[in-house]
Write a protein that holds these residues in place. Structure first.
Motif, short mmCIF file in Angstrom:
data_model
loop_
_atom_site.label_atom_id
_atom_site.label_comp_id
_atom_site.label_asym_id
_atom_site.label_seq_id
_atom_site.Cartn_x
_atom_site.Cartn_y
_atom_site.Cartn_z
N SER A 80 37.18 56.47 -85.61
CA SER A 80 38.31 55.60 -85.94
C SER A 80 37.80 54.16 -85.90
N GLU A 81 38.70 53.23 -86.16
CA GLU A 81 38.31 51.83 -86.11
C GLU A 81 37.97 51.40 -84.69
N ASP A 82 38.67 51.97 -83.72
CA ASP A 82 38.44 51.60 -82.32
C ASP A 82 37.17 52.22 -81.77
N SER A 83 36.92 53.47 -82.14
CA SER A 83 35.73 54.15 -81.62
C SER A 83 34.97 54.81 -82.78
N PRO A 84 33.76 54.36 -83.06
CA PRO A 84 32.98 54.96 -84.15
C PRO A 84 32.53 56.38 -83.79
#
Length: 147
Positions: A80-84
């Motif tokens: 996701s954008e928060d956690s690759p």
């Protein structure tokens, strides 16, 4: 006449080599420590991958002396954008060429890359009992592995 031609040819070759060295070193970029990276990686051969409901159990060879195992959660494959993404797959042709790469940035875990045959009919793939929960399938980072 032949001796003069040979001497002139040798003189031209040596002078060209002398001038070529001086021109190459002047255009070389300057290397600074500020541009160096802290990334490091370790490759280990994969012997077996057991797929479960929540993750993959990877059995790998430890430095030619024994085997080790690690559980890699399936949720690492979704980013996701928060956690690759922390899990990537690469396809290889045979199970002999299968390996796992653990990438660290400054000693801290960053990503694991599984280079394996993607065909689930290959002998490297197996199954874990789907009725049981896998221990370690909910972790956020890969613990220090013994290589």
């Amino acid at each position: 006449m032949k001796k003069i031609l040979v001497i002139l040819t040798l003189l031209a070759v040596f002078s060209a080599a002398l001038f070529a060295d001086n021109n190459g070193s002047a255009n070389a970029p300057e290397r600074t420590e500020g541009k160096w990276t802290e990334l490091s990686y370790v490759n280990v051969p994969v012997l077996k991958i057991l797929e479960g409901k929540d993750g993959y159990a990877v059995i790998y060879q430890k430095n030619k002396t024994g085997v080790g195992n690690v559980v890699i959660p399936k949720k690492w494959g979704r980013g996701s954008e928060d956690s690759p993404r922390k899990l990537k797959f690469r396809s290889v042709r045979t199970s002999i060429g299968a390996y796992m790469t653990v990438v660290k940035d400054g000693g801290e875990f960053k990503r694991v890359i599984l280079s394996i045959p993607m065909n689930k009919n290959n002998s490297i793939w197996g199954l874990v009992d789907s009725r049981k929960n896998m221990e370690g399938a909910d972790k956020d980072t890969l613990e220090d592995l013994e290589f």
